[in-house]
Design an enzyme around this catalytic site. Structure first.
Site, PDB file in Angstrom:
ATOM      1  N   HIS A  65      16.731 100.264  83.808  1.00  0.00           N
ATOM      2  CA  HIS A  65      16.490  99.387  84.607  1.00  0.00           C
ATOM      3  C   HIS A  65      17.364  99.562  85.965  1.00  0.00           C
ATOM      4  O   HIS A  65      18.466 100.270  85.942  1.00  0.00           O
ATOM      5  CB  HIS A  65      16.620  97.767  83.885  1.00  0.00           C
ATOM      6  CG  HIS A  65      18.232  98.254  83.025  1.00  0.00           C
ATOM      7  ND1 HIS A  65      19.447  98.134  83.440  1.00  0.00           N
ATOM      8  CD2 HIS A  65      18.739  98.283  81.301  1.00  0.00           C
ATOM      9  CE1 HIS A  65      20.066  98.752  82.442  1.00  0.00           C
ATOM     10  NE2 HIS A  65      19.879  98.744  81.393  1.00  0.00           N
ATOM     11  N   HIS A  69      24.761  99.606  84.036  1.00  0.00           N
ATOM     12  CA  HIS A  69      26.117  99.576  83.176  1.00  0.00           C
ATOM     13  C   HIS A  69      26.794 100.388  83.305  1.00  0.00           C
ATOM     14  O   HIS A  69      27.254 101.010  83.999  1.00  0.00           O
ATOM     15  CB  HIS A  69      25.161 100.156  81.739  1.00  0.00           C
ATOM     16  CG  HIS A  69      24.537  98.894  81.439  1.00  0.00           C
ATOM     17  ND1 HIS A  69      23.602  99.335  80.052  1.00  0.00           N
ATOM     18  CD2 HIS A  69      23.789  98.031  81.783  1.00  0.00           C
ATOM     19  CE1 HIS A  69      22.749  98.461  79.906  1.00  0.00           C
ATOM     20  NE2 HIS A  69      23.019  97.679  81.252  1.00  0.00           N
ATOM     21  N   HIS A 103      18.248 105.763  79.507  1.00  0.00           N
ATOM     22  CA  HIS A 103      19.914 105.882  78.539  1.00  0.00           C
ATOM     23  C   HIS A 103      19.951 104.927  77.269  1.00  0.00           C
ATOM     24  O   HIS A 103      18.907 104.689  76.786  1.00  0.00           O
ATOM     25  CB  HIS A 103      21.203 105.253  79.227  1.00  0.00           C
ATOM     26  CG  HIS A 103      20.658 103.514  79.920  1.00  0.00           C
ATOM     27  ND1 HIS A 103      19.988 103.696  80.517  1.00  0.00           N
ATOM     28  CD2 HIS A 103      21.343 102.695  78.556  1.00  0.00           C
ATOM     29  CE1 HIS A 103      19.944 101.706  80.665  1.00  0.00           C
ATOM     30  NE2 HIS A 103      20.466 101.301  79.503  1.00  0.00           N
ATOM     31  N   CYS A 117      30.502  96.402  78.124  1.00  0.00           N
ATOM     32  CA  CYS A 117      29.321  97.029  78.529  1.00  0.00           C
ATOM     33  C   CYS A 117      29.749  95.804  80.142  1.00  0.00           C
ATOM     34  O   CYS A 117      29.225  94.288  79.987  1.00  0.00           O
ATOM     35  CB  CYS A 117      28.048  96.770  78.312  1.00  0.00           C
ATOM     36  SG  CYS A 117      26.554  97.349  79.435  1.00  0.00           S
TER      37      CYS A 117
END
Lengths: 143, 143
Positions: A65, A69, A103, A117
């Site tokens: 995306h 993160h 990922h 996260c």
């Protein structure tokens, strides 16, 4: 002062007043044995801090995306894929997932993997790989 | 892929590529034995995640500000003041400091106190109490 000022754990890595949520709302994404807890979701903060826990032998969705993160491992052992590299994970390791980078996080066979996260509150939805691409993308994990 | 994608600890609660910084730039603020490490400072993220460590017997500045602090204890023991209440702290405890609320973190006499602190990247500067106010504001800590 609300009772949300201070929150203790009620059990290992379960916090009072924090729901243990399904990892994905979208049933189409492939994953296994992952829970999600939103630890901080203050409306005046531009980011959220979530705690994910992958049960032994489980994995998160292989995805990418635009939003980044920022991850800190706080429990157990596992392995992660970021782009074309993979790393073994242990508590206090830090992982930064750059924009549009594939990922995935995996727990060890015999231990959970728990990680914080950090994400922006406003963020784009994950993209999934085409079915025929998964093996190639995940290849660094098997090295 | 930069080498900042993955960062291991080089020692207990010290990370590779992360400087151990002085807690305050401003020498006027009273504190004792505190270090600061910025774990995540991604320009595309609207927030920063910092790790503070207070040495045994040390304390952070008693202060307040408009921006909120979202704190997670990850090492040791201590105590915190938030407004007119105080709590004993242990690993995994969560503390939310509301806007303009006096707060202070203390380590136990015989253990450090290490905590993550999530803040907005854009934030106001702390305010300090008047000298004559400190004892009254810190009173809940002695209960």
């Amino acid at each position: 002062m609300t009772d949300r000022t201070f929150r203790r754990t009620v059990d290992a890595f379960r916090w009072e007043g924090v729901d243990v949520l399904a990892y994905k709302q979208d049933g189409a994404a492939p994953f296994k044995d992952v829970t999600r807890q939103v630890l901080f979701d203050d409306p005046s903060l531009a980011a959220q801090l979530r705690y994910f826990e992958v049960a032994p032998g489980g994995w998160t969705t292989l995805e990418r995306h635009e939003h980044v993160h920022n991850v800190m491992v706080i429990r157990g052992r596992g392995r992660c894929l970021v782009g074309d590299e993979a790393w073994d994970l242990a508590p206090n390791d830090l992982v930064s997932v750059p924009p549009l980078t594939w990922h995935q996080f995996l727990a060890a066979p015999d231990e959970p993997l728990g990680f914080l996260c950090l994400v922006n509150r406003e963020r784009d939805r994950p993209q999934l790989p085409a079915a025929g691409e998964v093996d190639r993308l995940a290849k660094p994990l098997s090295k």
